[in-house]
Scaffold this motif. Structure first.
Motif, short mmCIF file in Angstrom:
data_model
loop_
_atom_site.label_atom_id
_atom_site.label_comp_id
_atom_site.label_asym_id
_atom_site.label_seq_id
_atom_site.Cartn_x
_atom_site.Cartn_y
_atom_site.Cartn_z
N LYS A 15 92.44 39.36 -81.66
CA LYS A 15 92.51 38.69 -82.95
C LYS A 15 93.27 37.37 -82.80
N LEU A 16 92.58 36.37 -82.30
CA LEU A 16 93.23 35.07 -82.15
C LEU A 16 93.52 34.44 -83.51
N ASP A 17 92.88 34.95 -84.56
CA ASP A 17 93.16 34.45 -85.89
C ASP A 17 94.43 35.06 -86.48
N ASN A 55 123.65 38.40 -58.91
CA ASN A 55 124.72 38.21 -57.92
C ASN A 55 124.18 37.94 -56.52
N LYS A 56 122.89 38.21 -56.32
CA LYS A 56 122.24 37.88 -55.04
C LYS A 56 121.89 36.39 -54.95
N GLY A 57 122.13 35.67 -56.04
CA GLY A 57 121.81 34.24 -56.06
C GLY A 57 120.44 33.92 -56.60
N ILE A 58 119.81 34.91 -57.23
CA ILE A 58 118.47 34.72 -57.79
C ILE A 58 118.59 34.10 -59.19
N ASN A 59 117.78 33.08 -59.46
CA ASN A 59 117.76 32.48 -60.79
C ASN A 59 116.84 33.31 -61.67
N GLY A 60 117.32 34.47 -62.05
CA GLY A 60 116.51 35.46 -62.75
C GLY A 60 116.62 35.37 -64.26
N PHE A 61 115.50 35.70 -64.92
CA PHE A 61 115.43 35.80 -66.38
C PHE A 61 114.79 37.13 -66.71
N PHE A 62 115.42 37.89 -67.58
CA PHE A 62 114.99 39.25 -67.85
C PHE A 62 114.29 39.28 -69.21
N SER A 63 113.00 39.59 -69.15
CA SER A 63 112.14 39.44 -70.31
C SER A 63 112.12 40.74 -71.13
N ILE A 64 112.50 40.62 -72.39
CA ILE A 64 112.68 41.76 -73.28
C ILE A 64 111.44 41.95 -74.15
N GLY A 65 110.87 43.16 -74.09
CA GLY A 65 109.65 43.45 -74.83
C GLY A 65 109.87 44.46 -75.94
N LYS A 66 108.75 45.00 -76.42
CA LYS A 66 108.79 45.85 -77.62
C LYS A 66 109.37 47.24 -77.37
N THR A 67 109.62 47.59 -76.12
CA THR A 67 110.32 48.84 -75.87
C THR A 67 111.73 48.81 -76.45
N LEU A 68 112.25 47.60 -76.69
CA LEU A 68 113.55 47.48 -77.35
C LEU A 68 113.49 48.10 -78.75
N ILE A 69 112.42 47.81 -79.48
CA ILE A 69 112.25 48.35 -80.83
C ILE A 69 112.06 49.86 -80.78
N LYS A 70 111.43 50.33 -79.69
CA LYS A 70 111.21 51.77 -79.52
C LYS A 70 112.49 52.51 -79.20
N PRO A 76 97.99 41.94 -75.61
CA PRO A 76 97.90 42.98 -76.63
C PRO A 76 98.51 44.32 -76.21
N TYR A 77 99.27 44.33 -75.10
CA TYR A 77 99.86 45.58 -74.60
C TYR A 77 101.23 45.82 -75.24
N GLN A 78 101.92 46.83 -74.76
CA GLN A 78 103.22 47.25 -75.31
C GLN A 78 103.14 47.61 -76.79
N ALA A 79 102.00 48.12 -77.22
CA ALA A 79 101.89 48.56 -78.62
C ALA A 79 102.80 49.75 -78.87
N LEU A 80 103.42 49.77 -80.02
CA LEU A 80 104.28 50.88 -80.41
C LEU A 80 103.45 52.01 -81.01
N GLU A 136 100.40 51.73 -83.52
CA GLU A 136 99.76 50.41 -83.42
C GLU A 136 98.57 50.48 -82.47
N LYS A 137 97.52 49.75 -82.79
CA LYS A 137 96.37 49.67 -81.89
C LYS A 137 96.65 48.72 -80.73
N GLU A 138 97.36 47.65 -81.00
CA GLU A 138 97.73 46.68 -79.97
C GLU A 138 98.88 45.84 -80.48
N SER A 139 99.45 45.04 -79.58
CA SER A 139 100.49 44.09 -79.96
C SER A 139 99.86 42.73 -80.25
N TYR A 140 100.56 41.97 -81.10
CA TYR A 140 100.09 40.63 -81.47
C TYR A 140 101.20 39.62 -81.22
#
Length: 253
Positions: free
Chosen positions: A16-18, A167-182, A206-210, A213-217
């Motif tokens: 549903k791109l709309d 701490n290993k020197g990696i320029n890491g970014f930790f991406s938080i998804g809908k499992t937080l809401i779960k 459209p993944y990580q649907a709770l 939900e049929k899918e994520s938007y």
């Protein structure tokens, strides 16, 4: 202006791109895992950005560890995209050792090492898929710290694992998804204790649907911002400002 930044979606699979809105200021990195999907995604991006002026999508391509049947051809295609400067990131790449996927571990390692090498050579960030294989990321920490940035999509560890990688020197970014809401405790601990400057937010639409939900938007990203603002006791506008700077530092190079 408040801009919602979504570090990981699959635009071609979003049915549903709309579901976007004219007043929805939104940036995202969309991942493709096959040549056909890449071109279909590219067309989706063009259509979407023409329709909604407040939306901008960055492109990522990678050989996913669960889809290795055309690995050599897809890596050749990846090289062409890198040479033509068509990508903002390489990914999602990584390891998936869940159940029957373990049988392809050797092939997964080959795909990973080649793509890691290319990302380093072309100075691009990577988006990591990791399931039941967190130890593999530590094994490659020397290579990961050579990258401009590493996005841990749907990071499977807790805040101690995340801090160990940093701490290993990696320029890491930790991406938080809908499992937080779960209510995922590991994700909650990352949101609560990691520096905001090391967090990103994703719908994986459209993944990580709770449940129910049929899918994520993509619009679901707003709920994640609100949840993180509550957890950190910070105004959502301040969360948006920091996350946007994180997103820019990774994908707008």
């Amino acid at each position: 202006m408040n801009i919602y930044c979504d570090s990981h979606i699959h635009l071609f699979q979003c049915h549903k791109l709309d579901s976007f809105r004219d007043d929805f200021f939104y940036k995202a990195c969309s991942s493709a895992k096959s040549q056909k999907e890449y071109f279909e995604q590219k067309k989706c991006i063009e259509d979407l950005e023409n329709r909604y002026k407040a939306v901008h999508i960055y492109k990522s391509f990678g050989v996913h560890p669960q889809f290795l049947n055309f690995m050599e051809d897809d890596i050749s295609f990846l090289i062409k995209l890198l040479e033509s400067k068509s990508l903002s990131a390489v990914g999602e790449i990584g390891f998936d050792f869940y159940k029957e996927n373990r049988n392809s571990s050797e092939k997964q390692i080959l795909a990973w090492e080649k793509q890691l090498e290319l990302a380093i050579a072309f100075n691009l960030p990577i988006v990591i898929h990791c399931r039941k294989a967190l130890d593999m990321l530590f094994r490659y920490s020397n290579e990961l710290k050579k990258l401009s940035a590493v996005v841990f999509h749907a990071f499977p560890g807790n805040e101690k694992d995340a801090l160990s990688l940093l701490n290993k020197g990696i320029n890491g970014f930790f991406s938080i998804g809908k499992t937080l809401i779960k209510g995922d405790k590991s994700v909650f601990s990352c949101v609560q204790k990691l520096p905001l400057e090391k967090l990103l937010i994703e719908t994986d639409a459209p993944y990580q649907a709770l449940y129910g939900e049929k899918e994520s938007y993509p619009l679901d990203i707003m709920n994640l911002y609100d949840k993180i603002a509550v957890i950190r006791s910070i105004a959502v506008e301040n969360i948006m400002s920091v996350i946007e700077q994180n997103f820019i530092s990774v994908f707008e190079r």
